[in-house]
Design an enzyme around this catalytic site. Structure first.
Site, PDB file in Angstrom:
ATOM      1  N   VAL A   1       0.909  -1.150   0.000  1.00 30.60           N
ATOM      2  CA  VAL A   1       0.000   0.000   0.000  1.00 30.60           C
ATOM      3  C   VAL A   1       0.946   1.197   0.000  1.00 30.60           C
ATOM      4  O   VAL A   1       1.484   1.576   1.034  1.00 30.60           O
ATOM      5  CB  VAL A   1      -0.922   0.024   1.240  1.00 30.60           C
ATOM      6  CG1 VAL A   1      -1.761   1.294   1.252  1.00 30.60           C
ATOM      7  CG2 VAL A   1      -1.813  -1.212   1.281  1.00 30.60           C
ATOM      8  N   PRO A   2       1.201   1.769  -1.169  1.00 34.83           N
ATOM      9  CA  PRO A   2       2.282   2.749  -1.302  1.00 34.83           C
ATOM     10  C   PRO A   2       1.937   4.133  -0.757  1.00 34.83           C
ATOM     11  O   PRO A   2       1.767   5.102  -1.501  1.00 34.83           O
ATOM     12  CB  PRO A   2       2.526   2.779  -2.815  1.00 34.83           C
ATOM     13  CG  PRO A   2       1.194   2.468  -3.403  1.00 34.83           C
ATOM     14  CD  PRO A   2       0.558   1.486  -2.455  1.00 34.83           C
ATOM     15  N   CYS A   3       1.871   4.231   0.560  1.00 36.71           N
ATOM     16  CA  CYS A   3       1.541   5.503   1.204  1.00 36.71           C
ATOM     17  C   CYS A   3       2.586   6.570   0.898  1.00 36.71           C
ATOM     18  O   CYS A   3       2.277   7.763   0.951  1.00 36.71           O
ATOM     19  CB  CYS A   3       1.369   5.302   2.701  1.00 36.71           C
ATOM     20  SG  CYS A   3       2.735   4.455   3.509  1.00 36.71           S
ATOM     21  N   HIS A   4       3.797   6.154   0.545  1.00 38.65           N
ATOM     22  CA  HIS A   4       4.833   7.128   0.203  1.00 38.65           C
ATOM     23  C   HIS A   4       4.485   7.907  -1.068  1.00 38.65           C
ATOM     24  O   HIS A   4       5.054   8.965  -1.311  1.00 38.65           O
ATOM     25  CB  HIS A   4       6.192   6.439   0.051  1.00 38.65           C
ATOM     26  CG  HIS A   4       6.278   5.465  -1.076  1.00 38.65           C
ATOM     27  ND1 HIS A   4       5.715   4.201  -1.009  1.00 38.65           N
ATOM     28  CD2 HIS A   4       6.844   5.567  -2.307  1.00 38.65           C
ATOM     29  CE1 HIS A   4       5.940   3.570  -2.148  1.00 38.65           C
ATOM     30  NE2 HIS A   4       6.627   4.375  -2.947  1.00 38.65           N
ATOM     31  N   ARG A   5       3.541   7.414  -1.856  1.00 39.57           N
ATOM     32  CA  ARG A   5       3.137   8.089  -3.093  1.00 39.57           C
ATOM     33  C   ARG A   5       2.048   9.131  -2.872  1.00 39.57           C
ATOM     34  O   ARG A   5       1.549   9.718  -3.828  1.00 39.57           O
ATOM     35  CB  ARG A   5       2.657   7.067  -4.121  1.00 39.57           C
ATOM     36  CG  ARG A   5       3.752   6.120  -4.558  1.00 39.57           C
ATOM     37  CD  ARG A   5       3.278   5.133  -5.594  1.00 39.57           C
ATOM     38  NE  ARG A   5       4.284   4.092  -5.766  1.00 39.57           N
ATOM     39  CZ  ARG A   5       4.009   2.844  -6.083  1.00 39.57           C
ATOM     40  NH1 ARG A   5       2.766   2.462  -6.297  1.00 39.57           N
ATOM     41  NH2 ARG A   5       4.985   1.962  -6.201  1.00 39.57           N
TER      42      ARG A   5
END
Length: 198
Positions: free
Chosen positions: A156-160
């Site tokens: 879950v690419p929260c960094h994006r």
């Protein structure tokens, strides 16, 4: 997947961790300051990390191999580890095929995570854009709160997800915003600051 366990594995940004249960991956942990802290964060995640010990080397594993508790990771987890490692080396990998077990995660958070999972590597959205995509234009703060509780970082690419105007917003992983920018730089996101020599 039929068992529960966790393992640590080497990536381009450090040793990450992954925990799994019968229904899928339950947690993906970005590197902490040391392996003991990474293991502790996995154990705090719930049943998949409840090994009762600090982990043990996989029998017969060579030095540098993944560290595991709960037995050898099932094929789906080994595939997930390979895909995560490739993404963190800068290969454009889609991690949609990794099955997550988000049992116990609030419905709103699951909806936020579904939107985040749709953001391709090298692209970003703002907290406000995620909120609008959920039909809740005033919920940018709630989106940030949900992402701060993301149990499966990278998958879950929260960094994006960034703040308005390309600002970083927060990032709860070890290293904070520097880790977020490093991951975006690896992915080639145009919003990421240029790398420095130091």
């Amino acid at each position: 997947m039929t068992n529960r366990g966790f393992t640590l594995f080497d990536t381009a940004i450090g040793r990450c961790g992954i925990a799994w249960g019968p229904q899928g991956v339950t947690r993906v942990q970005l590197p902490e300051r040391d392996d003991a802290t990474t293991r502790a964060r996995l154990a705090a995640a719930g049943p998949a990390g409840e090994a009762g010990d600090a982990g043990a080397w996989v029998p017969g594993a060579a030095a540098g191999a993944p560290e595991a508790s709960g037995g050898k990771p099932p094929p789906e987890v080994r595939d997930a580890i390979k895909a995560i490692c490739a993404l963190l080396r800068g290969e454009p990998r889609d991690l949609h095929d990794i099955v997550l077990d988000l049992d116990g995660v609030p419905e709103f958070n699951r909806r936020v995570y579904a939107v985040a999972r749709a953001i391709p590597p090298g692209r970003t959205m703002t907290y406000g854009e995620v909120a609008r995509s959920l039909g809740m234009p005033g919920a940018a703060r709630a989106v940030g709160h949900a992402l701060g509780r993301n149990p499966c970082a990278i998958v879950v690419p929260c960094h994006r997800v960034l703040a308005a105007g390309g600002a970083s917003g927060g990032f709860s992983a070890h290293g904070g915003v520097d880790t977020k920018w490093r991951m975006l730089t690896i992915e080639g996101a145009p919003e990421a600051p240029p790398p420095t020599l130091f």
